[in-house]
Design an enzyme around this catalytic site. Structure first.
Site, PDB file in Angstrom:
ATOM      1  N   ASN A  29      42.727  48.236  24.079  1.00 23.70           N
ATOM      2  CA  ASN A  29      42.063  48.737  25.276  1.00 23.70           C
ATOM      3  C   ASN A  29      40.656  48.184  25.461  1.00 23.70           C
ATOM      4  O   ASN A  29      40.060  48.375  26.510  1.00 23.70           O
ATOM      5  CB  ASN A  29      42.007  50.276  25.209  1.00 23.70           C
ATOM      6  CG  ASN A  29      41.462  50.897  26.469  1.00 23.70           C
ATOM      7  OD1 ASN A  29      41.942  50.620  27.559  1.00 23.70           O
ATOM      8  ND2 ASN A  29      40.457  51.728  26.314  1.00 23.70           N
ATOM      9  N   SER A  77      45.072  44.956  34.137  1.00 25.47           N
ATOM     10  CA  SER A  77      44.385  45.422  35.343  1.00 25.47           C
ATOM     11  C   SER A  77      45.173  45.012  36.575  1.00 25.47           C
ATOM     12  O   SER A  77      45.926  44.042  36.545  1.00 25.47           O
ATOM     13  CB  SER A  77      42.985  44.788  35.412  1.00 25.47           C
ATOM     14  OG  SER A  77      42.371  45.023  36.664  1.00 25.47           O
ATOM     15  N   TYR A  90      37.472  37.597  34.906  1.00 29.37           N
ATOM     16  CA  TYR A  90      38.190  38.854  34.730  1.00 29.37           C
ATOM     17  C   TYR A  90      39.647  38.707  35.172  1.00 29.37           C
ATOM     18  O   TYR A  90      40.563  39.081  34.437  1.00 29.37           O
ATOM     19  CB  TYR A  90      37.497  39.970  35.505  1.00 29.37           C
ATOM     20  CG  TYR A  90      38.017  41.343  35.178  1.00 29.37           C
ATOM     21  CD1 TYR A  90      37.656  41.967  33.991  1.00 29.37           C
ATOM     22  CD2 TYR A  90      38.877  42.009  36.043  1.00 29.37           C
ATOM     23  CE1 TYR A  90      38.129  43.235  33.677  1.00 29.37           C
ATOM     24  CE2 TYR A  90      39.354  43.272  35.735  1.00 29.37           C
ATOM     25  CZ  TYR A  90      38.982  43.885  34.553  1.00 29.37           C
ATOM     26  OH  TYR A  90      39.466  45.133  34.239  1.00 29.37           O
ATOM     27  N   ALA A  92      41.459  35.960  35.480  1.00 27.46           N
ATOM     28  CA  ALA A  92      42.181  35.045  34.590  1.00 27.46           C
ATOM     29  C   ALA A  92      42.508  35.713  33.264  1.00 27.46           C
ATOM     30  O   ALA A  92      43.624  35.576  32.747  1.00 27.46           O
ATOM     31  CB  ALA A  92      41.351  33.777  34.360  1.00 27.46           C
TER      32      ALA A  92
END
Length: 191
Positions: A29, A77, A90, A92
């Site tokens: 995470n 995400s 972010y 990629a």
């Protein structure tokens, strides 16, 4: 119960030293967000090193400590699914996590280790509100009002809702689910 160990996931040796005992499951995470731009101060390398390399090293370090039938859950995400200007690092890194999950799911299938990702959208966290504060010319609340137009359920998830999806992926109720990306984003991306 859950256990945590502190380390810099950008440093493989620290990860291997931190993950050195039997595990039932791994929830990867840790990550960083935010924009990046060409030139001095471009954060692309740090974002990718943290989100993609760090997750890779965590999974690799965990594999010898996971039992047959263990679980790995990776936080990706919605930005793995859609592109956002200025968020190349972010987007990629989070898209790369989906390929990582599919590959590890295939690699670990002989041991019945299930590997999945969750792709949250807007979640009521400091990271989300920081991102909204960076919308030029808008307050956080105005930015959220604007963002809600792209969210069919017109709401932001709560961390406990995301945790419940992770808990499901760690439970026997998800038996047979592997190599998947669960989109928990209030309908912002439907695919």
């Amino acid at each position: 119960g859950a256990a945590t160990r502190a380390c810099d996931i950008r440093v493989e040796e620290q990860v291997r030293a931190a993950i050195d005992a039997p595990l039932d499951a791994l929830v990867a995470n840790a990550g960083v967000g935010g924009p990046n731009a060409d030139g001095a101060g471009d954060r692309f390398d740090d974002i990718v090193r943290t989100n993609l390399y760090g997750t890779y090293w965590c999974i690799r370090a965990a594999i010898p400590h996971l039992p047959d039938g263990g679980r790995v859950v990776v936080t990706s995400s919605i930005l793995a699914r859609i592109g956002v200007a200025g968020y190349t690092g972010y987007c990629a890194s989070k898209a790369g996590l989906l390929g990582l999950v599919r590959s590890f799911a295939a690699e670990l299938a002989p041991r019945r280790i299930q590997v999945n990702a969750i792709c949250p959208g807007w979640v009521d966290t400091d990271m989300a509100w920081q991102g909204l504060s960076e919308w030029e010319g808008l307050t956080q609340e105005q930015a959220w009002d604007e963002a809600k137009r792209e969210v069919p359920l017109r709401r932001m998830s709560q961390p406990a809702e995301i945790a419940a999806t992770v808990a499901w992926l760690l439970s026997d109720d998800s038996l047979g689910v592997t190599g998947q990306a669960i989109d928990h984003n209030n309908g912002a991306w439907m695919g």
